[in-house]
Design a protein around this motif. Sequence first.
Motif, short mmCIF file in Angstrom:
data_model
loop_
_atom_site.label_atom_id
_atom_site.label_comp_id
_atom_site.label_asym_id
_atom_site.label_seq_id
_atom_site.Cartn_x
_atom_site.Cartn_y
_atom_site.Cartn_z
N GLU A 106 41.91 42.73 27.81
CA GLU A 106 41.90 43.95 27.00
C GLU A 106 41.82 45.17 27.90
O GLU A 106 41.29 45.11 29.00
CB GLU A 106 40.67 43.95 26.09
N SER A 107 42.33 46.28 27.39
CA SER A 107 42.17 47.56 28.05
C SER A 107 41.84 48.58 26.97
O SER A 107 41.33 48.20 25.92
CB SER A 107 43.45 47.92 28.82
N ALA A 108 42.14 49.83 27.21
CA ALA A 108 41.77 50.90 26.28
C ALA A 108 42.99 51.44 25.54
O ALA A 108 44.12 51.30 25.99
CB ALA A 108 41.10 52.02 27.06
N CYS A 109 42.74 52.07 24.41
CA CYS A 109 43.73 52.83 23.66
C CYS A 109 44.95 52.02 23.24
O CYS A 109 46.08 52.52 23.23
CB CYS A 109 44.18 54.05 24.46
N GLN A 148 38.34 55.93 21.98
CA GLN A 148 37.15 55.08 21.98
C GLN A 148 37.47 53.61 21.72
O GLN A 148 36.58 52.76 21.73
CB GLN A 148 36.16 55.57 20.91
N MET A 149 38.75 53.30 21.49
CA MET A 149 39.13 51.95 21.07
C MET A 149 39.76 51.14 22.20
O MET A 149 40.29 51.69 23.14
CB MET A 149 40.16 52.04 19.93
N GLY A 150 39.66 49.82 22.05
CA GLY A 150 40.50 48.90 22.80
C GLY A 150 41.70 48.65 21.92
O GLY A 150 42.66 49.41 21.92
N LYS A 151 41.64 47.58 21.11
CA LYS A 151 42.66 47.33 20.10
C LYS A 151 42.54 48.42 19.04
O LYS A 151 41.44 48.80 18.64
CB LYS A 151 42.46 45.94 19.47
N ILE A 152 43.66 48.92 18.59
CA ILE A 152 43.66 50.01 17.61
C ILE A 152 43.27 49.49 16.23
O ILE A 152 43.79 48.50 15.74
CB ILE A 152 45.03 50.70 17.55
N ASP A 153 42.34 50.22 15.62
CA ASP A 153 41.87 49.95 14.26
C ASP A 153 42.50 51.03 13.37
O ASP A 153 42.07 52.20 13.39
CB ASP A 153 40.34 50.02 14.24
N ILE A 154 43.51 50.64 12.61
CA ILE A 154 44.26 51.61 11.81
C ILE A 154 43.38 52.31 10.78
O ILE A 154 43.48 53.53 10.60
CB ILE A 154 45.47 50.93 11.12
N ALA A 155 42.50 51.59 10.13
CA ALA A 155 41.62 52.21 9.13
C ALA A 155 40.74 53.27 9.77
O ALA A 155 40.53 54.35 9.19
CB ALA A 155 40.76 51.14 8.44
N ALA A 156 40.22 53.01 10.96
CA ALA A 156 39.38 53.99 11.65
C ALA A 156 40.19 55.21 12.09
O ALA A 156 39.70 56.34 12.03
CB ALA A 156 38.69 53.34 12.84
N ILE A 157 41.44 54.98 12.50
CA ILE A 157 42.32 56.10 12.88
C ILE A 157 42.59 56.98 11.66
O ILE A 157 42.51 58.20 11.72
CB ILE A 157 43.63 55.57 13.49
N GLU A 158 42.92 56.33 10.54
CA GLU A 158 43.21 57.08 9.31
C GLU A 158 41.96 57.85 8.83
O GLU A 158 42.08 58.99 8.37
CB GLU A 158 43.74 56.16 8.21
N ALA A 159 40.79 57.24 8.93
CA ALA A 159 39.54 57.92 8.54
C ALA A 159 39.31 59.14 9.41
O ALA A 159 38.94 60.21 8.92
CB ALA A 159 38.37 56.96 8.60
#
Length: 163
Positions: A106-109, A148-159
């Motif tokens: 894993e990495s970032a973003c 702040q993410m590794g794998k992108i969380d779409i719900a968190a991005i939309e929030a």
Amino acid sequence: MEKASTAKNTVCLWFDGAAQAAAEFYAATFPDSRVVAVHHAPGDYPSGKQGDVLTVEFTVMGIPCLGLNGGPAFKHDEAFSFQVATDDQAETDRLWHAIVANGGEESACGWCKDQWGISWQITPRALMAAITDADPAAAKRAFEAMMQMGKIDIAAIEAARRG
């Protein structure tokens, strides 16, 4: 395998003996991907012997690639990556986990690296829409959440985009 043909422009990826394994992994993992041809060395070369797999022609999501078993002299780094646009969280999760769970890291973003050192950006279309939002404040909130993410969380991005 189909008859090999030389594309006008091909991505050449250097491997240390693992070109065929990598091509087969990509073909099994990504849509519109396949191994086209495996070519064996007609003679000995610095990192192999006659008959060893020298090159592998394959596609990754329609992009023509050539895997070259060139030996240990060169390593992959983040200066080159495949960016994969995903349509939803399920696709994002599937591709991210396929890469990371099979010897990757894993990495970032939204970035991760496969077991051969190739970098992948698993990038939801929703992320790109959010960080290019016409509202600069919404774009900044989404961008800061992504940072702040590794794998992108779409719900968190939309929030974050909504505030």
